[in-house]
Design an enzyme around this catalytic site. Sequence first.
Site, PDB file in Angstrom:
ATOM      1  N   ARG A  29       0.825  -1.142  -0.050  1.00 52.08           N
ATOM      2  CA  ARG A  29       0.091   0.011   0.051  1.00 52.08           C
ATOM      3  C   ARG A  29       0.779   1.409   0.067  1.00 52.08           C
ATOM      4  O   ARG A  29       1.884   1.488   0.798  1.00 52.08           O
ATOM      5  CB  ARG A  29      -1.022   0.115   1.070  1.00 52.08           C
ATOM      6  CG  ARG A  29      -1.832  -1.028   1.206  1.00 52.08           C
ATOM      7  CD  ARG A  29      -3.025  -0.972   1.976  1.00 52.08           C
ATOM      8  NE  ARG A  29      -3.839  -2.146   2.146  1.00 52.08           N
ATOM      9  CZ  ARG A  29      -4.744  -2.483   0.977  1.00 52.08           C
ATOM     10  NH1 ARG A  29      -4.879  -1.732   0.108  1.00 52.08           N
ATOM     11  NH2 ARG A  29      -5.267  -3.772   1.053  1.00 52.08           N
ATOM     12  N   ASP A  30       0.619   2.330  -0.850  1.00 51.17           N
ATOM     13  CA  ASP A  30       1.080   3.505  -0.685  1.00 51.17           C
ATOM     14  C   ASP A  30       1.036   4.235   0.273  1.00 51.17           C
ATOM     15  O   ASP A  30      -0.142   4.258   1.105  1.00 51.17           O
ATOM     16  CB  ASP A  30       0.507   4.362  -1.972  1.00 51.17           C
ATOM     17  CG  ASP A  30       1.426   5.465  -2.306  1.00 51.17           C
ATOM     18  OD1 ASP A  30       2.141   5.465  -3.493  1.00 51.17           O
ATOM     19  OD2 ASP A  30       1.630   6.585  -1.371  1.00 51.17           O
ATOM     20  N   ASN A  87       5.351   6.435 -13.542  1.00 55.00           N
ATOM     21  CA  ASN A  87       5.605   7.849 -13.860  1.00 55.00           C
ATOM     22  C   ASN A  87       7.338   7.696 -14.086  1.00 55.00           C
ATOM     23  O   ASN A  87       7.963   7.039 -13.540  1.00 55.00           O
ATOM     24  CB  ASN A  87       5.445   8.796 -12.410  1.00 55.00           C
ATOM     25  CG  ASN A  87       4.068   8.791 -12.397  1.00 55.00           C
ATOM     26  OD1 ASN A  87       3.441   9.040 -13.121  1.00 55.00           O
ATOM     27  ND2 ASN A  87       3.805   8.901 -10.856  1.00 55.00           N
ATOM     28  N   VAL A  96      10.436   8.395  -6.326  1.00 54.27           N
ATOM     29  CA  VAL A  96      11.086   7.293  -5.816  1.00 54.27           C
ATOM     30  C   VAL A  96      11.789   6.526  -7.079  1.00 54.27           C
ATOM     31  O   VAL A  96      10.999   5.858  -7.986  1.00 54.27           O
ATOM     32  CB  VAL A  96      10.402   6.398  -5.120  1.00 54.27           C
ATOM     33  CG1 VAL A  96      11.052   5.137  -4.670  1.00 54.27           C
ATOM     34  CG2 VAL A  96       9.553   7.050  -4.074  1.00 54.27           C
ATOM     35  N   HIS A 100       7.971   1.356 -10.277  1.00 56.25           N
ATOM     36  CA  HIS A 100       6.863   0.858  -9.424  1.00 56.25           C
ATOM     37  C   HIS A 100       5.416   1.351 -10.389  1.00 56.25           C
ATOM     38  O   HIS A 100       5.506   2.392 -11.043  1.00 56.25           O
ATOM     39  CB  HIS A 100       6.337   1.642  -8.359  1.00 56.25           C
ATOM     40  CG  HIS A 100       6.702   3.081  -8.225  1.00 56.25           C
ATOM     41  ND1 HIS A 100       8.248   3.689  -8.316  1.00 56.25           N
ATOM     42  CD2 HIS A 100       5.862   4.215  -8.296  1.00 56.25           C
ATOM     43  CE1 HIS A 100       8.005   4.977  -8.179  1.00 56.25           C
ATOM     44  NE2 HIS A 100       6.799   5.317  -8.345  1.00 56.25           N
ATOM     45  N   HIS A 102       1.664   2.077 -10.145  1.00 55.15           N
ATOM     46  CA  HIS A 102       0.669   2.333  -9.246  1.00 55.15           C
ATOM     47  C   HIS A 102      -0.669   1.735  -9.776  1.00 55.15           C
ATOM     48  O   HIS A 102      -0.962   1.653 -10.739  1.00 55.15           O
ATOM     49  CB  HIS A 102       0.369   3.849  -9.352  1.00 55.15           C
ATOM     50  CG  HIS A 102       1.716   4.714  -8.892  1.00 55.15           C
ATOM     51  ND1 HIS A 102       1.389   5.689  -7.630  1.00 55.15           N
ATOM     52  CD2 HIS A 102       2.746   5.319  -9.459  1.00 55.15           C
ATOM     53  CE1 HIS A 102       2.425   6.235  -7.402  1.00 55.15           C
ATOM     54  NE2 HIS A 102       3.486   5.979  -8.604  1.00 55.15           N
TER      55      HIS A 102
HETATM   56  P1  5GP Z   1       6.199   8.359  -7.851  1.00 55.62           P
HETATM   57  O1  5GP Z   1       5.849   9.735  -7.463  1.00 55.62           O
HETATM   58  O2  5GP Z   1       7.779   8.036  -7.959  1.00 55.62           O
HETATM   59  O3  5GP Z   1       5.520   7.736  -8.955  1.00 55.62           O
HETATM   60  O4  5GP Z   1       5.495   7.197  -6.726  1.00 55.62           O
HETATM   61  C1  5GP Z   1       6.314   7.192  -5.262  1.00 55.62           C
HETATM   62  C2  5GP Z   1       5.059   6.682  -4.427  1.00 55.62           C
HETATM   63  O5  5GP Z   1       5.603   6.038  -3.238  1.00 55.62           O
HETATM   64  C3  5GP Z   1       4.317   7.916  -3.919  1.00 55.62           C
HETATM   65  O6  5GP Z   1       2.910   7.764  -4.079  1.00 55.62           O
HETATM   66  C4  5GP Z   1       4.465   7.878  -2.563  1.00 55.62           C
HETATM   67  O7  5GP Z   1       3.424   8.173  -1.707  1.00 55.62           O
HETATM   68  C5  5GP Z   1       4.998   6.461  -2.215  1.00 55.62           C
HETATM   69  N1  5GP Z   1       6.071   6.412  -1.307  1.00 55.62           N
HETATM   70  C6  5GP Z   1       7.094   6.999  -0.888  1.00 55.62           C
HETATM   71  N2  5GP Z   1       7.830   6.505   0.135  1.00 55.62           N
HETATM   72  C7  5GP Z   1       6.886   5.551   0.681  1.00 55.62           C
HETATM   73  C8  5GP Z   1       7.157   4.366   1.768  1.00 55.62           C
HETATM   74  O8  5GP Z   1       8.107   4.638   2.459  1.00 55.62           O
HETATM   75  N3  5GP Z   1       6.336   3.605   1.887  1.00 55.62           N
HETATM   76  C9  5GP Z   1       5.288   3.275   0.901  1.00 55.62           C
HETATM   77  N4  5GP Z   1       4.602   2.384   1.077  1.00 55.62           N
HETATM   78  N5  5GP Z   1       5.057   4.286   0.091  1.00 55.62           N
HETATM   79  C10 5GP Z   1       5.934   5.214  -0.023  1.00 55.62           C
END
Ligand code: 5GP
Length: 114
Positions: A29-30, A87, A96, A100, A102
Amino acid sequence: MADCIFCRIVKGELPAQIVYETESVIAFRDLHAQAPTHVLVIPRRHIATLNDLMPEDASLMGEMVLAAQAVAHQEGIADQGYRTIMNCNLAGGQTVYHIHLHVLGGRQMTWPPG
Ligand code: 5GP
Ligand code: ZN
């Protein structure tokens, strides 16, 4: 990658609510959910961005998509519908740098995305 938060989740060094896993991918889970269901599917192996994928990663990407489908069924959102997003880099909104997928659902999605 020692300083990658998602690699640390894979290794069990950081807590995460894991909802699905296979030999090569995990889904959790996010932390900042943007929908009633917001799950991230990641490969166990570190790959920084979509741009770093190699032809030999094709089946791994297929496994990620199938894991997203399995999560959607598990969460009960498969029939009503859901969204999958990857992304890439700064302008794509990546924060990150461990790829990943979503999986978002449980509410009506809008288009275009922000
Ligand atoms: P991005 O912006 O790179 O597409 O998505 C990164 C996602 O990772 C974001 O939706 C953010 O909320 C989630 N995220 C960042 N750090 C952590 C973490 O430590 N644990 C979890 N479960 N999600 C994280
Ligand atoms: Zn990583």
